[in-house]
Design a protein around this motif. Sequence first.
Motif, mmCIF file in Angstrom:
data_model
loop_
_atom_site.group_PDB
_atom_site.id
_atom_site.type_symbol
_atom_site.label_atom_id
_atom_site.label_comp_id
_atom_site.label_asym_id
_atom_site.label_seq_id
_atom_site.Cartn_x
_atom_site.Cartn_y
_atom_site.Cartn_z
ATOM 1 N N PRO A 100 10.954 -3.345 0.203
ATOM 2 C CA PRO A 100 9.545 -3.084 -0.145
ATOM 3 C C PRO A 100 8.573 -4.167 0.295
ATOM 4 O O PRO A 100 7.481 -3.852 0.775
ATOM 5 C CB PRO A 100 9.571 -2.945 -1.664
ATOM 6 N N PHE A 101 8.925 -5.438 0.140
ATOM 7 C CA PHE A 101 7.981 -6.492 0.493
ATOM 8 C C PHE A 101 7.734 -6.530 1.995
ATOM 9 O O PHE A 101 6.585 -6.596 2.450
ATOM 10 C CB PHE A 101 8.484 -7.855 -0.004
ATOM 11 N N LEU A 102 8.801 -6.472 2.780
ATOM 12 C CA LEU A 102 8.659 -6.480 4.235
ATOM 13 C C LEU A 102 7.916 -5.238 4.716
ATOM 14 O O LEU A 102 7.015 -5.328 5.552
ATOM 15 C CB LEU A 102 10.034 -6.566 4.907
ATOM 16 N N ALA A 103 8.268 -4.087 4.176
ATOM 17 C CA ALA A 103 7.627 -2.846 4.608
ATOM 18 C C ALA A 103 6.144 -2.838 4.252
ATOM 19 O O ALA A 103 5.308 -2.444 5.074
ATOM 20 C CB ALA A 103 8.337 -1.653 3.984
ATOM 21 N N LEU A 104 5.798 -3.278 3.066
ATOM 22 C CA LEU A 104 4.394 -3.318 2.662
ATOM 23 C C LEU A 104 3.607 -4.309 3.518
ATOM 24 O O LEU A 104 2.468 -4.035 3.915
ATOM 25 C CB LEU A 104 4.275 -3.674 1.189
ATOM 26 N N THR A 105 4.209 -5.436 3.820
ATOM 27 C CA THR A 105 3.562 -6.427 4.683
ATOM 28 C C THR A 105 3.313 -5.862 6.080
ATOM 29 O O THR A 105 2.225 -6.014 6.644
ATOM 30 C CB THR A 105 4.416 -7.699 4.772
ATOM 31 N N MET A 106 4.316 -5.195 6.633
ATOM 32 C CA MET A 106 4.176 -4.634 7.976
ATOM 33 C C MET A 106 3.145 -3.504 8.006
ATOM 34 O O MET A 106 2.343 -3.419 8.942
ATOM 35 C CB MET A 106 5.533 -4.128 8.478
ATOM 36 N N VAL A 107 3.145 -2.645 6.991
ATOM 37 C CA VAL A 107 2.177 -1.550 6.951
ATOM 38 C C VAL A 107 0.760 -2.116 6.849
ATOM 39 O O VAL A 107 -0.153 -1.658 7.552
ATOM 40 C CB VAL A 107 2.488 -0.575 5.795
ATOM 41 N N ALA A 108 0.560 -3.101 6.001
ATOM 42 C CA ALA A 108 -0.770 -3.705 5.865
ATOM 43 C C ALA A 108 -1.205 -4.377 7.167
ATOM 44 O O ALA A 108 -2.359 -4.226 7.603
ATOM 45 C CB ALA A 108 -0.777 -4.710 4.721
ATOM 46 N N MET A 109 -0.293 -5.101 7.798
ATOM 47 C CA MET A 109 -0.613 -5.777 9.044
ATOM 48 C C MET A 109 -0.956 -4.769 10.142
ATOM 49 O O MET A 109 -1.952 -4.936 10.864
ATOM 50 C CB MET A 109 0.562 -6.650 9.480
ATOM 51 N N LEU A 110 -0.174 -3.715 10.263
ATOM 52 C CA LEU A 110 -0.427 -2.724 11.304
ATOM 53 C C LEU A 110 -1.686 -1.910 11.006
ATOM 54 O O LEU A 110 -2.406 -1.512 11.928
ATOM 55 C CB LEU A 110 0.787 -1.813 11.459
ATOM 56 N N PHE A 111 -1.973 -1.678 9.732
ATOM 57 C CA PHE A 111 -3.217 -1.000 9.383
ATOM 58 C C PHE A 111 -4.419 -1.860 9.776
ATOM 59 O O PHE A 111 -5.422 -1.348 10.285
ATOM 60 C CB PHE A 111 -3.259 -0.668 7.890
ATOM 61 N N LEU A 112 -4.326 -3.172 9.558
ATOM 62 C CA LEU A 112 -5.410 -4.061 9.980
ATOM 63 C C LEU A 112 -5.543 -4.104 11.499
ATOM 64 O O LEU A 112 -6.652 -4.282 12.024
ATOM 65 C CB LEU A 112 -5.195 -5.465 9.415
ATOM 66 N N VAL A 113 -4.430 -3.952 12.209
ATOM 67 C CA VAL A 113 -4.509 -3.862 13.671
ATOM 68 C C VAL A 113 -5.277 -2.603 14.068
ATOM 69 O O VAL A 113 -6.147 -2.646 14.947
ATOM 70 C CB VAL A 113 -3.096 -3.872 14.300
ATOM 71 N N LEU A 114 -4.970 -1.483 13.425
ATOM 72 C CA LEU A 114 -5.716 -0.256 13.696
ATOM 73 C C LEU A 114 -7.203 -0.453 13.422
ATOM 74 O O LEU A 114 -8.058 -0.057 14.227
ATOM 75 C CB LEU A 114 -5.181 0.885 12.830
ATOM 76 N N TYR A 115 -7.513 -1.073 12.296
ATOM 77 C CA TYR A 115 -8.904 -1.341 11.950
ATOM 78 C C TYR A 115 -9.568 -2.226 13.007
ATOM 79 O O TYR A 115 -10.678 -1.939 13.466
ATOM 80 C CB TYR A 115 -8.978 -2.000 10.573
#
Length: 122
Positions: A100-115
Motif C-alpha cells: 500500500p505505501f509504495l503503490a500510493l506513493t507511485m500513484v500520487a507521483m504519477l498523478f502529479l506528472v499527469l498534472y
Amino acid sequence: MTATRSGWLTYAAVMMFVAAGFSAIWAVNLWSDAAWLANVSDGVLGDKHWLWGFVDAGLVVLFALAGKSLLEGRSFGRWVAIVAASIGCLRWFYWMPFAPFLALTMVAMLFLVLYAVLVTWE
C-alpha cells in the motif's frame, strides 16, 4: 532570447526517471519471487509473477523514453508521459492491497506528472 522550461515540466521529467527506477526494482523483485524454474505445480510457468515483471520492464522503457523526451522539450514526450503515467497509475492500483505505501506513493507521483504535463501544455 532563450526559452526557459517550466519547473513543473522538469519535475515531470525527473519523476519519469524515478518511476523507471522503481519499476525496474519492482520487476527484478517480481522475477526473483516468481520461482518460474522451481515451481511447476501450476503448470510449466508456475504463477504469473514473471509476466508482471515483463510488464514492469516495459514500463521502465516507456518511463525512461518519456523522461528523456520531456527533458529535451519535445511534444512527443508529453504524449508518451501522459500514456506512461496513466498506465502506471492503473498498474499500481492493482498492487494497492499488497504494497500500500509504495503503490500510493507511485500513484500520487504519477498523478502529479499527469498534472504537470497537462498544466504546462503550450
